[in-house]
Scaffold this active site. Sequence first.
Site, PDB file in Angstrom:
ATOM      1  N   CYS A  81       1.066  -1.164  -0.108  1.00 16.13           N
ATOM      2  CA  CYS A  81       0.006  -0.192   0.095  1.00 16.13           C
ATOM      3  C   CYS A  81       1.009   1.030   0.156  1.00 16.13           C
ATOM      4  O   CYS A  81       2.096   1.268  -0.352  1.00 16.13           O
ATOM      5  CB  CYS A  81      -0.939  -0.138   1.180  1.00 16.13           C
ATOM      6  N   ARG A 107      -3.417  -0.681   5.608  1.00 14.49           N
ATOM      7  CA  ARG A 107      -3.994  -1.559   4.447  1.00 14.49           C
ATOM      8  C   ARG A 107      -3.160  -2.893   4.435  1.00 14.49           C
ATOM      9  O   ARG A 107      -3.432  -4.104   4.727  1.00 14.49           O
ATOM     10  CB  ARG A 107      -4.430  -1.149   3.436  1.00 14.49           C
ATOM     11  N   ASP A 110      -8.445   3.680   1.023  1.00 14.60           N
ATOM     12  CA  ASP A 110      -7.224   4.037   2.223  1.00 14.60           C
ATOM     13  C   ASP A 110      -8.171   4.505   3.223  1.00 14.60           C
ATOM     14  O   ASP A 110      -8.919   5.751   3.174  1.00 14.60           O
ATOM     15  CB  ASP A 110      -6.416   5.345   1.700  1.00 14.60           C
TER      16      ASP A 110
HETATM   17  P1  4NP Z   1      -1.707   2.868   4.051  1.00 15.52           P
HETATM   18  O1  4NP Z   1      -2.444   4.166   4.499  1.00 15.52           O
HETATM   19  O2  4NP Z   1      -1.431   3.269   2.681  1.00 15.52           O
HETATM   20  O3  4NP Z   1      -2.881   2.101   4.055  1.00 15.52           O
HETATM   21  O4  4NP Z   1      -0.804   2.330   5.121  1.00 15.52           O
HETATM   22  C1  4NP Z   1      -1.710   5.538   4.647  1.00 15.52           C
HETATM   23  C2  4NP Z   1      -0.801   5.604   5.565  1.00 15.52           C
HETATM   24  C3  4NP Z   1      -0.272   7.140   5.527  1.00 15.52           C
HETATM   25  C4  4NP Z   1      -0.401   7.940   4.821  1.00 15.52           C
HETATM   26  C5  4NP Z   1      -1.402   7.624   3.950  1.00 15.52           C
HETATM   27  C6  4NP Z   1      -2.137   6.581   3.699  1.00 15.52           C
HETATM   28  N1  4NP Z   1       0.022   9.083   5.076  1.00 15.52           N
HETATM   29  O5  4NP Z   1      -0.289  10.157   4.083  1.00 15.52           O
HETATM   30  O6  4NP Z   1       1.089   9.405   5.887  1.00 15.52           O
END
Ligand code: 4NP
Length: 149
Positions: A7, A13, A114
């Site tokens: 991800c 995720r 997300d």
């Molecule tokens: P992930 O979610 O891709 O599912 O781990 C996110 C985690 C951090 C961020 C965005 C989405 N961020 O902008 O830091």
Amino acid sequence: MKILMVCLGNICRSPLAEGILQSKLPESFTVDSAGTIDMHAGKAPDLRSIQTGKLYNIDISAQQSRPFTTNDFEEYDYIFCMDRSNLADVLSLAKSDSDRKKVSLILGDAEVPDPYWGGLEDFDKVYHMLDKAANTIASKLTAEVEKQL
Ligand code: 4NP
């Protein structure tokens, strides 16, 4: 057989995807996860992902975020991305058709949204999407490995 979940941050995720799929496969299968950005490298999963996993007896608390690297194309047999942006980022690093063939969206042609800016209910929705996808992947990979024996 080695499977990598990808991800953006590797804190919401893909850590859940890793924990869920690993719980459905024998130990002989390696499941790992990574993010397309290194902003959270070394950090544990988001507390909301840890909490959501715990509700369903999936413990992801010991995982640590790490960035996706081109070496992952050598290491892993399958690379499952959560959304189209992750897919494009991973594919942009591929060097060959063999690399590209390993990469797909975990939901086939749909995306795992997300949940980072959302609430616990969004993490719960993500959990159920990933649980369903992991059932399909686990059956497919188990059959594939049995065929090779
Ligand atoms: P992930 O979610 O891709 O599912 O781990 C996110 C985690 C951090 C961020 C965005 C989405 N961020 O902008 O830091």
